[in-house]
Structure formats: C-alpha cells, structure tokens
Write an enzyme that holds these catalytic residues in place. Structure first.
Site, PDB file in Angstrom:
ATOM      1  CB  SER A  93      29.591 -19.633  -1.420  1.00  0.00           C
ATOM      2  OG  SER A  93      29.373 -18.352  -0.908  1.00  0.00           O
ATOM      3  CG  HIS A 226      27.616 -16.177  -5.164  1.00  0.00           C
ATOM      4  ND1 HIS A 226      28.972 -16.048  -4.921  1.00  0.00           N
ATOM      5  CD2 HIS A 226      27.120 -16.878  -4.119  1.00  0.00           C
ATOM      6  CE1 HIS A 226      29.277 -16.636  -3.774  1.00  0.00           C
ATOM      7  NE2 HIS A 226      28.171 -17.149  -3.270  1.00  0.00           N
TER       8      HIS A 226
END
Length: 251
Positions: A93, A226
């Site tokens: 991320s 995610h």
C-alpha cells in the site's frame, strides 16, 4: 557480520549469512511489526529488514513525516550503508509508493537492486483524487474496518483508537497527496502483487507499473481485498522466495 543499529530498522530474525536482504515498508498506519511473520518465514534464506516509521509505537514521540518523497529520502540514508549485500524492496500500500521512490534514489546512487515488490498499490502514473485523511474520526474508523488489516478488537479500546488515529490520518495525508515527480524508469524488475477485489487497485492500475521499469515486469493476482496477503501469506512468501532466488541465480 552485518550490524543494524538504527531506530528506522527492525531486524527481527537476523540472518547475516543470507545471500539476500529484503527491506520491507509498511502500509498507512502500519508498523515494522507487520513484517515479523514474513521475517520468520523467509529466514534463513533472506535477511528481512523492516522499516519503522516515526510517530508510532517506540517512535511515537517523533513527528510524522509529511510526504512520501521525504520518507524515502530519510530511509535511503539508513539503507545506503547496508547495500553491500544483494538487496530487494517490498512495500504494501503506502509502503509500495515509498519503496518505488526509495528504489529510484538508491539506483540514482548506482545501486543494483534485485527487484522491487509492490503490493496493494496502483502505479505512480495511475493517480486518483482521494481524501480519506479529511474524514471525521468515525468515518475514518469505518474505512479502516472496511479495508481490514487491523485487529477488530483495536476499535473497542477508545484510548488505543485515539492514539492510533493520528498516525493513520498523517499517513493517509502523505499518500493521498503523493504525486510522482517523474524521472527515469527503474532498472530493477518490478513484481506487482494485488488482490482481485482490492477497491484501491484495478487490474489496469496494477498493470501500469510496467511502464515504470526497464528491468522486467510481472503481475501476480490473489483472491481478496486490500489485505489479501494476510489470507495468502504462504503463497506470498513463495513468490518472494522464488523471485529472489531467480534474481540471485542470474547474478
């Protein structure tokens, strides 16, 4: 024997005789401890160095770093003395964007990196306008719950939440205001790891990483969102081990 003495670096499972080292960069709100399981799994074949950003845990009294580029510059200072060992970078991320900028800085100094592994992040050229860092506390908490990756019991402790939210908000501000300044493509290969249901990365945005390297590109997709890597830890470790072994074999 390599000696790591820096507030920025955690060497949880020292493997000084490993043929390669992997520098791991956490996500927004994350800490070096996120990579403890990875360090255990990759030792002794890979020496894992996990980065601890300022403003959290044992560095909580230090100010937050306001930008991705500045964070990369500060980390580069700590990593440069350790590049006598073949080195790759891994970032998830926000950590992927920091890893990309860090790789560019190190290559500009002449470093020959084994590769850059980017996880859960779209390419620097695939920008979105996002403002999660401007949400009210309750809305920010709901966003974190939606993404996963945070122990649900964390949100039951109001004191812990009040300590945690400023870190998350500062990190989100840094990544959401990040804009790649351009420059030459990386020389090292880029391996992209992504969840097929990640709301923050489409397949096209993941594939766009290909234009940021001349050293080879690969996209590996997993089922999940995610934080897919928490559900597929063994497979992720397998990808890292195989790609690092392959890169070493070509040296």
């Amino acid at each position: 024997m390599k000696t790591v003495a820096s507030p920025w670096i955690r060497n949880f499972q020292p493997a000084p005789d490993a043929p390669a080292q992997l520098v791991c960069l956490p996500h927004a709100g994350g800490s070096a401890a996120f990579y403890l399981p990875m360090a255990r799994a990759l030792t002794p074949g890979v020496d894992v160095l996990a980065i601890q950003y300022p403003g959290r845990q044992d560095r909580r009294r230090e100010g937050f770093v306001p930008s991705v580029q500045q964070m990369a510059e500060l980390i580069a200072r700590e990593i440069r003395p350790l590049l006598d060992q073949p080195t790759a970078l891994f970032g998830h991320s926000m950590g992927a964007a920091i890893g990309f900028e860090l790789a560019a800085l190190l290559e500009a100094d002449g470093a020959d990196l084994l590769g850059l592994f980017v996880s859960g992040r779209r390419a620097p050229s695939a920008m979105r306008d996002e403002a999660v860092h401007r949400l009210a506390d309750r809305e920010l908490i709901e966003e974190l719950k939606r993404l996963g990756g945070t122990d649900p019991t964390t949100f039951d402790d109001d004191e812990l939440v009040q300590m945690f939210l400023p870190v998350v908000r500062a990190d989100y501000r840094a990544i959401e205001t990040y804009r790649h300044r351009g420059g030459p493509a990386l020389r090292c290969p880029i391996v992209v790891l992504t969840g097929d249901a990640d709301p923050h990365v489409t397949r096209a945005e993941a594939e766009a990483w290909a234009k940021h390297t001349t050293g080879g590109f690969e996209l590996v997709s997993f089922r999940g969102g995610h934080f897919y890597l928490l559900d597929h830890a063994g497979q992720v470790i397998g990808v890292l081990s195989e790609r690092l072994s392959g890169a070493l074999a070509t040296r």
